[in-house]
Design a protein around this motif. Structure first.
Motif, PDB file in Angstrom:
ATOM      1  N   GLY A  73      45.571  44.253  42.641  1.00 20.42           N
ATOM      2  CA  GLY A  73      46.638  44.808  41.938  1.00 20.42           C
ATOM      3  C   GLY A  73      46.030  44.602  40.411  1.00 20.42           C
ATOM      4  O   GLY A  73      44.736  44.527  40.046  1.00 20.42           O
ATOM      5  N   ASP A  74      46.798  45.154  39.184  1.00 20.74           N
ATOM      6  CA  ASP A  74      46.197  45.111  37.996  1.00 20.74           C
ATOM      7  C   ASP A  74      47.138  44.333  37.362  1.00 20.74           C
ATOM      8  O   ASP A  74      48.215  43.846  37.725  1.00 20.74           O
ATOM      9  CB  ASP A  74      46.396  46.407  37.262  1.00 20.74           C
ATOM     10  N   PHE A  75      46.699  43.879  36.045  1.00 22.32           N
ATOM     11  CA  PHE A  75      47.569  42.737  35.363  1.00 22.32           C
ATOM     12  C   PHE A  75      47.533  43.037  33.747  1.00 22.32           C
ATOM     13  O   PHE A  75      46.466  43.249  33.425  1.00 22.32           O
ATOM     14  CB  PHE A  75      46.830  41.376  35.559  1.00 22.32           C
ATOM     15  N   GLU A  76      48.445  42.829  33.216  1.00 21.55           N
ATOM     16  CA  GLU A  76      48.631  43.171  31.657  1.00 21.55           C
ATOM     17  C   GLU A  76      47.739  41.872  31.046  1.00 21.55           C
ATOM     18  O   GLU A  76      46.879  42.006  30.246  1.00 21.55           O
ATOM     19  CB  GLU A  76      49.880  43.306  31.414  1.00 21.55           C
ATOM     20  N   GLN A  77      47.763  40.742  31.620  1.00 24.89           N
ATOM     21  CA  GLN A  77      46.978  39.671  31.081  1.00 24.89           C
ATOM     22  C   GLN A  77      46.662  38.784  32.391  1.00 24.89           C
ATOM     23  O   GLN A  77      47.479  38.431  33.004  1.00 24.89           O
ATOM     24  CB  GLN A  77      47.843  38.796  30.104  1.00 24.89           C
ATOM     25  N   ALA A  78      45.348  38.574  32.539  1.00 25.87           N
ATOM     26  CA  ALA A  78      44.966  37.577  33.728  1.00 25.87           C
ATOM     27  C   ALA A  78      43.453  37.162  33.437  1.00 25.87           C
ATOM     28  O   ALA A  78      42.995  37.623  32.586  1.00 25.87           O
ATOM     29  CB  ALA A  78      44.988  38.372  35.124  1.00 25.87           C
ATOM     30  N   ASP A  79      42.969  36.405  34.139  1.00 28.38           N
ATOM     31  CA  ASP A  79      41.823  35.887  34.112  1.00 28.38           C
ATOM     32  C   ASP A  79      40.921  36.291  35.308  1.00 28.38           C
ATOM     33  O   ASP A  79      41.260  36.486  36.519  1.00 28.38           O
ATOM     34  CB  ASP A  79      41.856  34.166  34.079  1.00 28.38           C
ATOM     35  N   VAL A  80      39.623  36.141  35.332  1.00 27.27           N
ATOM     36  CA  VAL A  80      38.614  36.745  36.400  1.00 27.27           C
ATOM     37  C   VAL A  80      37.811  35.345  36.443  1.00 27.27           C
ATOM     38  O   VAL A  80      37.044  35.093  35.348  1.00 27.27           O
ATOM     39  CB  VAL A  80      38.039  37.745  36.091  1.00 27.27           C
ATOM     40  N   LEU A  81      37.628  34.773  37.485  1.00 24.86           N
ATOM     41  CA  LEU A  81      36.631  33.555  37.611  1.00 24.86           C
ATOM     42  C   LEU A  81      35.480  34.028  38.349  1.00 24.86           C
ATOM     43  O   LEU A  81      35.607  34.642  39.343  1.00 24.86           O
ATOM     44  CB  LEU A  81      37.386  32.380  38.063  1.00 24.86           C
ATOM     45  N   ILE A  82      34.470  33.740  37.984  1.00 22.63           N
ATOM     46  CA  ILE A  82      33.173  34.260  38.523  1.00 22.63           C
ATOM     47  C   ILE A  82      32.334  32.801  38.694  1.00 22.63           C
ATOM     48  O   ILE A  82      32.166  31.868  37.687  1.00 22.63           O
ATOM     49  CB  ILE A  82      32.226  34.934  37.349  1.00 22.63           C
ATOM     50  N   GLU A  83      31.861  32.544  39.992  1.00 21.23           N
ATOM     51  CA  GLU A  83      31.170  31.453  40.420  1.00 21.23           C
ATOM     52  C   GLU A  83      29.860  32.030  41.022  1.00 21.23           C
ATOM     53  O   GLU A  83      29.727  32.839  41.916  1.00 21.23           O
ATOM     54  CB  GLU A  83      31.754  30.696  41.395  1.00 21.23           C
ATOM     55  N   GLY A  84      28.739  31.693  40.296  1.00 17.36           N
ATOM     56  CA  GLY A  84      27.449  32.352  40.684  1.00 17.36           C
ATOM     57  C   GLY A  84      27.311  33.705  40.782  1.00 17.36           C
ATOM     58  O   GLY A  84      27.881  34.276  39.707  1.00 17.36           O
ATOM     59  N   LYS A  85      27.111  34.192  41.655  1.00 14.88           N
ATOM     60  CA  LYS A  85      26.990  35.933  41.483  1.00 14.88           C
ATOM     61  C   LYS A  85      28.411  36.504  41.804  1.00 14.88           C
ATOM     62  O   LYS A  85      28.494  37.728  41.708  1.00 14.88           O
ATOM     63  CB  LYS A  85      25.981  36.489  42.539  1.00 14.88           C
ATOM     64  N   LYS A  86      29.394  35.736  42.206  1.00 14.53           N
ATOM     65  CA  LYS A  86      30.666  36.336  42.708  1.00 14.53           C
ATOM     66  C   LYS A  86      31.889  36.200  42.242  1.00 14.53           C
ATOM     67  O   LYS A  86      32.006  35.296  41.416  1.00 14.53           O
ATOM     68  CB  LYS A  86      30.637  36.063  44.558  1.00 14.53           C
ATOM     69  N   ILE A  87      32.689  36.904  42.017  1.00 16.30           N
ATOM     70  CA  ILE A  87      34.235  36.856  41.838  1.00 16.30           C
ATOM     71  C   ILE A  87      34.779  36.007  42.637  1.00 16.30           C
ATOM     72  O   ILE A  87      34.769  36.171  43.818  1.00 16.30           O
ATOM     73  CB  ILE A  87      34.887  38.235  41.618  1.00 16.30           C
ATOM     74  N   SER A  88      35.417  34.770  42.174  1.00 18.26           N
ATOM     75  CA  SER A  88      36.139  33.899  43.046  1.00 18.26           C
ATOM     76  C   SER A  88      37.558  34.224  42.791  1.00 18.26           C
ATOM     77  O   SER A  88      38.360  33.664  43.829  1.00 18.26           O
ATOM     78  CB  SER A  88      35.627  32.364  42.904  1.00 18.26           C
ATOM     79  N   ALA A  89      38.056  34.516  41.748  1.00 17.91           N
ATOM     80  CA  ALA A  89      39.629  34.663  41.633  1.00 17.91           C
ATOM     81  C   ALA A  89      39.974  35.660  40.562  1.00 17.91           C
ATOM     82  O   ALA A  89      39.078  35.756  39.580  1.00 17.91           O
ATOM     83  CB  ALA A  89      40.135  33.092  41.316  1.00 17.91           C
ATOM     84  N   VAL A  90      40.989  36.489  40.849  1.00 19.52           N
ATOM     85  CA  VAL A  90      41.563  37.423  39.595  1.00 19.52           C
ATOM     86  C   VAL A  90      43.004  37.009  39.646  1.00 19.52           C
ATOM     87  O   VAL A  90      43.594  37.333  40.728  1.00 19.52           O
ATOM     88  CB  VAL A  90      41.408  38.730  39.914  1.00 19.52           C
TER      89      VAL A  90
END
Ligand SMILES: [Zn+2]
Length: 500
Positions: A73-90
């Motif tokens: 989905g999309d979010f008006e406001q959210a965070d994106v966590l990146i660990e190493g090369k990869k996205i781990s949470a949105v």
């Protein structure tokens, strides 16, 4: 208020049972879902942060997130966590101590753009043909400049073009590279891509010659040298560079062995077809008669293909690249966006030639968007009672990202902000005069933004542009290399090098 939003989701309308994905889309679109519930439903998409194996983790904090993954989905406001090369949470409100935080509160956070066809060896020949036709291009760019390239020209051009990609938010580009006048040229092209830090598909193509016959190049090793390239440079999937073969046109019985050379080393194929009058030769029907077309091929332009050829592409699972801007400038034919959609093919987009086309994807998106809508309006005005639907801005954004990843054979790695994919991400500033006061994120990107909004770029989790500046790039060196190559190349081609 922070909440997931997602509207007009085709995956919902196409399914009957209430699948997990459908439930997500339905709830996200129609019901005010509490963030915690949305998070728990999405499951692996919001897995708790783990310790990054590489020790490097980055939190993009508080952005307006367009994941372009309907399950996330999309979010008006959210965070994106990146660990190493990869996205781990949105998701909103990620807590991740000991992490580098990048404030994204004044940005749209979305996947980087994916270009599926660009002749990057023309990186220092930008703007040489603002008024040229396709014939002018062949005569000047290929037969004069290209035939006289030295390996250092390949390097400088690819480095310049690739850094231009990063600067404009294009995180992946297919280098449609037909400038392999010798193996040293090839090595230099690959080095240029590698040194830039961009994610690239290197599509190995023919030499250029004065005669126009690539077989005439005295040190030609095409296509056999692709076996060396596979071993020497492309023996791992865990790298930013991957390998395609860029196929010439010509007599089908001579082209098919070239495709075999690609398939023998597991490389996908990319080819220009349906270009102007040349494109009316039923080439794909003839190729298919020799050996059935396969899903490993991307067809570029496709403007003047016949209906049988279009059906062959569809039935084989092939992918399509539309370079709408150059097609209108140089006489390839009408960009076939509607034709592709009619057949259920979602096209990708491409810049093609920087000799005549700007290097950004905002131009590409707006070109296919306005042309498709113009086509529908024209049919309505002429009395068509059953015209096609208008393309939406979101669909165009998907062409520029998700469909690009698919055509470049990278859909499992990139194209959406999906946990588990590699972090190729751009931050587009929303506090700029061309979009403020900010609303409608998809509309802002497709309608109003330009390269000046590209503030921060990450490729495979590495920050390569920050606060509007490329990171770790010696711009003086890049400028010098470009200028030297330009001077050398104009001289070799006997073309006056003038600014006015
Ligand atoms: Zn092209």
């Amino acid at each position: 208020m922070t909440h997931a939003f997602n509207s007009g989701c085709p995956c919902c309308s196409q399914r009957n049972g209430l699948s997990r994905r459908q439930f997500l889309c339905t709830t996200a679109a129609g019901v005010a879902v509490a963030p915690a519930l949305a998070a728990s439903v999405i499951g692996e998409a919001v897995a708790a942060p783990r310790v990054a194996q590489s020790g490097r983790s980055i939190l993009l904090k508080g952005g307006c997130v367009l994941s372009l993954d309907r399950a996330v989905g999309d979010f008006e406001q959210a965070d994106v966590l990146i660990e190493g090369k990869k996205i781990s949470a949105v998701r909103p409100n990620i807590s991740a101590p000991n992490t580098q935080v990048i404030d994204a509160s004044k940005s749209i956070v979305m996947p980087g753009f994916v270009d599926t066809h660009r002749h990057m060896w023309q990186g220092f020949l930008r703007n040489v043909l603002p008024d040229g036709s396709l014939q002018d291009y062949i005569q000047l760019v290929q037969r004069k400049f290209g035939a006289n390239f030295v390996p250092d020209d390949n390097y400088a051009a690819n480095l310049l073009s690739a850094l231009g990609c990063i600067d404009a938010g294009v995180t992946t580009v297919l280098d449609w590279s037909h400038i392999h006048n010798s193996p040293e040229h090839t090595d230099a092209s690959i080095k240029g891509l590698r040194d830039s830090g961009v994610r690239a598909v290197f599509a190995y193509g023919t030499p250029q010659t004065v005669s126009g016959r690539w077989q005439d190049a005295p040190r030609n090793k095409y296509p056999a040298d692709i076996a060396r390239l596979r071993k020497q440079y492309f023996n791992s999937e865990e790298q930013l560079l991957t390998l395609f073969l860029a196929s010439p046109g010509g007599a089908p019985d001579q082209v098919m062995p070239i495709w075999k050379a690609a398939r023998d080393v597991g490389a996908r194929i990319t080819i220009h077809v349906g270009v102007g009058e040349f494109g009316r030769s039923a080439f794909l029907e003839k190729m298919h008669a020799i050996e059935p077309l396969k899903s490993d091929t991307t067809y570029i332009h496709c403007c003047t293909l016949n209906d049988t050829e279009w059906k062959l592409i569809k039935d084989s699972g092939g992918t399509v690249s539309i370079a709408g801007y150059v097609e209108t400038l140089m006489g390839h034919g009408n960009p076939p966006t509607q034709k592709a959609i009619d057949l259920g093919i979602r096209p990708s987009l491409s810049v093609d030639v920087e000799t005549s086309v700007p290097n950004d994807f905002f131009t590409q998106m707006r070109t296919v968007f306005s042309l498709q809508k113009n086509e529908v309006w024209a049919r309505r005005l002429s009395g068509d009672k059953n015209p096609p639907k208008f393309l939406t801005a979101r669909e165009v954004l998907e062409f520029a990202t998700v469909e690009g990843a698919r055509a470049n054979g990278l859909e499992r790695k990139i194209g959406t902000l999906t946990p588990g994919k590699e972090a190729d991400i751009i931050l587009l500033r929303t506090d700029r005069l061309n979009v403020m006061p900010f609303n409608n994120a998809v509309g802002a990107v497709v309608t109003s933004m330009g390269p000046q909004n590209v503030d921060t770029v990450l490729i495979a989790g590495k920050v390569v542009k920050r606060n509007g500046q490329l990171v770790g790039v010696d711009m003086n060196r890049v400028a010098r290399l470009g200028r030297e190559a330009q001077e050398r190349s104009y001289k070799a081609a006997n073309v006056p090098n003038k600014r006015i």
